[in-house]
Design a protein around this motif. Sequence first.
Motif, PDB file in Angstrom:
ATOM      1  N   PHE A 130       0.806  -1.219   0.000  1.00 18.89           N
ATOM      2  CA  PHE A 130       0.000   0.000   0.000  1.00 18.89           C
ATOM      3  C   PHE A 130       0.845   1.278   0.000  1.00 18.89           C
ATOM      4  O   PHE A 130       0.308   2.377  -0.148  1.00 18.89           O
ATOM      5  N   ILE A 131       2.153   1.157   0.159  1.00 19.24           N
ATOM      6  CA  ILE A 131       3.043   2.317   0.055  1.00 19.24           C
ATOM      7  C   ILE A 131       3.543   2.388  -1.390  1.00 19.24           C
ATOM      8  O   ILE A 131       4.161   1.437  -1.875  1.00 19.24           O
ATOM      9  N   TYR A 159       3.348   4.386   9.192  1.00 20.00           N
ATOM     10  CA  TYR A 159       2.568   3.142   9.151  1.00 20.00           C
ATOM     11  C   TYR A 159       2.827   2.294  10.396  1.00 20.00           C
ATOM     12  O   TYR A 159       1.878   1.855  11.073  1.00 20.00           O
ATOM     13  N   ALA A 186      -3.237  -0.641   5.829  1.00 18.43           N
ATOM     14  CA  ALA A 186      -2.337   0.489   6.068  1.00 18.43           C
ATOM     15  C   ALA A 186      -2.576   1.153   7.415  1.00 18.43           C
ATOM     16  O   ALA A 186      -1.839   2.077   7.782  1.00 18.43           O
ATOM     17  N   LEU A 214      -0.312   9.053   4.000  1.00 15.84           N
ATOM     18  CA  LEU A 214       0.352   7.856   4.518  1.00 15.84           C
ATOM     19  C   LEU A 214       1.468   8.192   5.497  1.00 15.84           C
ATOM     20  O   LEU A 214       1.931   7.320   6.241  1.00 15.84           O
TER      21      LEU A 214
END
Length: 280
Positions: A130-131, A159, A186, A214
């Motif tokens: 997800f990064i 995260y 995440a 994020l």
Amino acid sequence: MKAQHRAQVVQQKTAVIQRLRSKRDALRTRVTAQSAGPMLDILADTQAALTPQLDQVDVSTTLLKERVETLQDILEAYHLTGISAKVRELNSAFTFCINTAYEGSYLDSYYLDIQTQHPRKIICHNIPAFIPVEQMARTYLELDLRRFMDLLCDALNAYTSRRYQVEQLQELHSMFLTGQVQRNAAYNLLKFRYPILCGDMEQDVQVKLVYKDLACYLPTGVTLTCTDVESMDAKLECHRQLFEKVGLHRVFDSFKLQEEVAISSRNLSTAQSSASSSCY
């Protein structure tokens, strides 16, 4: 008095966060000030300098040793910011390690093998899906490795910090939760419920925390809903401000000090059943 104490707790936690972030930024400034060129060039220079030529006793060897020490100091500065590197293949690739931490606790380590030859590219890595590491690489890797590593380091630290906060919440304050914390991979979307005291009554508060970036350690969006909204409005607003300014598990530390949360009726029943069973 409770409101004053709550404000003091928030102020103290905010001051700690700001102080730690200032230390991190100071280390990064040190890296920038010492660096004579891009990070990969420094690593390449270090690798080239560590050769048998160091055994030669002359003026050039002395200068070479000084250069190696300077380069190693620069790499140590990078290491202090949570990033370290070592040669993977001679003059071809380096393995970068990003160590994540939160509140003084080391969490996870992530690795990237980066090809130094142009065009530079990531050979392999263990960064969570997800990064957007590939997108970051297309934007920064070729021209500004330091920027690339800083962004990646921020995202990974955020995260693991969000995950750590949830783990601590469930480990230390599960008795004050109604059910489990719902979250995505995440940990940037969290939902849970907790009971709150309103006089002699107990009301369940539904919480939704959203982290739009994020790299966020704290939520950018906090939604609290309760059945009896009008009578609880002021208290919920104070709770919302805490969620925005303090780590998730620290919020419940504050709640416990103020005696504003109750043990979940479900957990209380479980605890009573266990106590009764132990009597026989």
